[in-house]
Scaffold this active site. Structure first.
Site, PDB file in Angstrom:
ATOM      1  N   GLY A   1       0.835  -1.201   0.000  1.00 62.09           N
ATOM      2  CA  GLY A   1       0.000   0.000   0.000  1.00 62.09           C
ATOM      3  C   GLY A   1       0.861   1.239   0.000  1.00 62.09           C
ATOM      4  O   GLY A   1       2.049   1.173  -0.322  1.00 62.09           O
ATOM      5  N   ASN A   2       0.258   2.363   0.347  1.00 58.46           N
ATOM      6  CA  ASN A   2       1.039   3.600   0.466  1.00 58.46           C
ATOM      7  C   ASN A   2       0.471   4.417   1.619  1.00 58.46           C
ATOM      8  O   ASN A   2      -0.528   4.028   2.223  1.00 58.46           O
ATOM      9  CB  ASN A   2       1.049   4.367  -0.858  1.00 58.46           C
ATOM     10  CG  ASN A   2      -0.346   4.746  -1.313  1.00 58.46           C
ATOM     11  OD1 ASN A   2      -1.031   5.497  -0.644  1.00 58.46           O
ATOM     12  ND2 ASN A   2      -0.776   4.184  -2.441  1.00 58.46           N
ATOM     13  N   ARG A   3       1.105   5.536   1.925  1.00 59.41           N
ATOM     14  CA  ARG A   3       0.762   6.271   3.151  1.00 59.41           C
ATOM     15  C   ARG A   3      -0.392   7.254   2.988  1.00 59.41           C
ATOM     16  O   ARG A   3      -0.720   7.971   3.930  1.00 59.41           O
ATOM     17  CB  ARG A   3       2.004   7.004   3.660  1.00 59.41           C
ATOM     18  CG  ARG A   3       3.079   6.051   4.161  1.00 59.41           C
ATOM     19  CD  ARG A   3       4.361   6.819   4.474  1.00 59.41           C
ATOM     20  NE  ARG A   3       4.139   7.901   5.400  1.00 59.41           N
ATOM     21  CZ  ARG A   3       4.698   9.111   5.299  1.00 59.41           C
ATOM     22  NH1 ARG A   3       5.501   9.378   4.290  1.00 59.41           N
ATOM     23  NH2 ARG A   3       4.446  10.049   6.198  1.00 59.41           N
ATOM     24  N   ALA A   4      -1.014   7.301   1.819  1.00 58.78           N
ATOM     25  CA  ALA A   4      -2.114   8.258   1.625  1.00 58.78           C
ATOM     26  C   ALA A   4      -3.284   7.918   2.550  1.00 58.78           C
ATOM     27  O   ALA A   4      -3.624   6.752   2.718  1.00 58.78           O
ATOM     28  CB  ALA A   4      -2.583   8.226   0.178  1.00 58.78           C
TER      29      ALA A   4
END
Ligand code: CTP
Length: 397
Positions: A210-213
């Protein structure tokens, strides 16, 4: 700046146990910058007192049509004429009936009759009272006259049983109020699609890339577009973010779901704001069973995801975002050209991800730039939506 800033709002409170929520409601309205006049029926006074509201609003609260304002005018007439909107919350079956019949037998119903602005009513009562034909007919009458009736939630009621009739939470009520106040705004009739959050690609039933958004900036954009009168679809990739009311919401998880929802929604939209942090790498394989940790590491094979923003085209306005860690403007300009966008909003990963604030540079198609200094994500959203409104007016000129 919130659409509530400087607005004159009447909060009408009637005799329901849920009246305690109106204290939070009044407080949140005041914090959003509204000037709040509180009116309580006698029955409401059995549950909550004037002192709480006067302390919160810094203004006199009224409970009788016989009371005069400090200026000496008749309270229900003066307050009703000067308000931008009146929200009756909680609204009992009794006040719903009175409003439907045009009674003026208490401060709330009398003020509603002299109201110039919008009237919103949030019924809260036991399920059987709410579902009684007398009540539903009265609600239908109010709706047919343009009153904005806010449907109650289902949940625990005062009787202790679960059912329909629970007053929505203060933030939900404020969402409805904001949407109503902005209904005639410059985006009226425009269909806006906003993507938000970060996609997750599963490797197995437990793990994902995933990513940190967080989706906070995208949700703020959707709310701002709603508050300016837009019909907004929010496609959101974050299962835990609070979703405001007055939006069409599509929850997605991974790239494939985001792609499907976006392509479907843009087919009939006037503008796409692509704020989601889209996963660039998709696992070649998703394991059906949990990958055992074993004793050695593993090598993942990842494929590049197609660029979604470049693949959707049409007559609609397209605004992209650029998340950068270096050479912010150069990279953003390149993305603006390659993706053929109407504008791109460039933000530094360090100042944008997993925070409540942001700092951006908006670059238009003609490459003119606007630097928007560090501020809340709501403030950034206001500036981006200003830009969108400007684009619509240039197109329509
Ligand atoms: N975007 C997209 N589809 C992708 C990747 C990104 O539609 N597969 C969109 C994003 O939503 C954003 C814009 O393209 O509006 C730019 O995304 P960004 O992550 O900044 O850049 P990338 O195009 O992915 O390029 P890079 O990773 O090289 O910075």
């Amino acid at each position: 700046m919130s659409i509530l800033a400087g607005k004159r709002i009447i909060l009408g409170i009637t005799g329901s146990v849920a009246a305690y929520k109106s204290i939070y409601l009044a407080s949140n309205l005041v914090q959003a910058g509204a000037v709040v006049d509180v009116l309580l029926t006698e029955a409401a006074m059995s549950f909550v007192g004037k002192a709480s509201f006067e302390g919160i609003t810094g203004r006199r609260a009224y409970s009788s049509v016989m009371e005069m304002t400090p200026e000496g005018s008749i309270s229900h007439v003066e307050i009703g004429l000067s308000a931008d909107a009146m929200l009756v919350a909680p609204a009992t079956a009794d006040i719903v009936a009175k409003l439907a019949m045009g009674f003026a037998s208490d401060i709330v119903s009398a003020t509603a009759l002299s109201l110039r602005g919008a009237l919103l009513v949030a019924p809260a009562m036991e399920s059987r009272m709410y579902r009684n034909k007398a009540t539903t007919d009265n609600i239908d009458t109010l709706v047919s006259r343009g009153v904005h009736v806010i449907a109650p939630n289902t949940g625990r009621l005062a009787s202790g049983v679960d059912g329909e009739g629970r007053l929505p939470e203060p933030d939900e009520l404020i969402d409805e109020l904001r949407g109503r106040l902005g209904a005639e705004g410059p985006l009226r009739g425009k269909r806006i699609v906003v993507t938000a959050g970060g996609t997750r690609e599963h490797l197995d039933p437990v793990r994902y890339i995933g990513n940190r958004a967080t989706g906070k900036q995208g949700v703020a954009l959707a709310v701002e577009a709603r508050d300016r009168g837009g019909m907004v679809t929010l496609i959101v990739a974050n299962p835990s973010i609070r979703i405001p009311g007055g939006l069409k919401v599509i929850s997605v998880s991974n790239y494939a779901e985001l792609e499907k929802a976006t392509k479907l929604e843009v087919a009939s939209c006037d503008a796409l704001i692509m704020n989601a942090a889209v996963g660039d790498f998709l696992p070649e394989q998703v394991a059906e069973c949990k990958i055992k940790s074993g004793e050695s590491g593993i090598v993942l094979e990842l494929n590049r995801s197609p660029d979604l923003l470049s693949s959707v085209s049409g007559e609609f306005i397209r605004i992209g975002f650029a998340a950068e860690t270096s050479e912010l403007e150069d990279n953003a300009r390149r993305k603006l050209k390659i993706k053929c966008l109407d504008a791109i909003v460039a933000n530094d990963v360090g100042s944008a991800f997993a925070t409540d604030t942001n700092e951006v540079t908006i670059i238009r198609a003609d490459e003119s730039t606007i630097k928007v200094p560090k501020q809340s994500k709501e403030g950034i959203a206001t500036r981006v939506i200003d830009e969108l409104i400007e684009m619509f007016s240039l197109r329509e000129a």
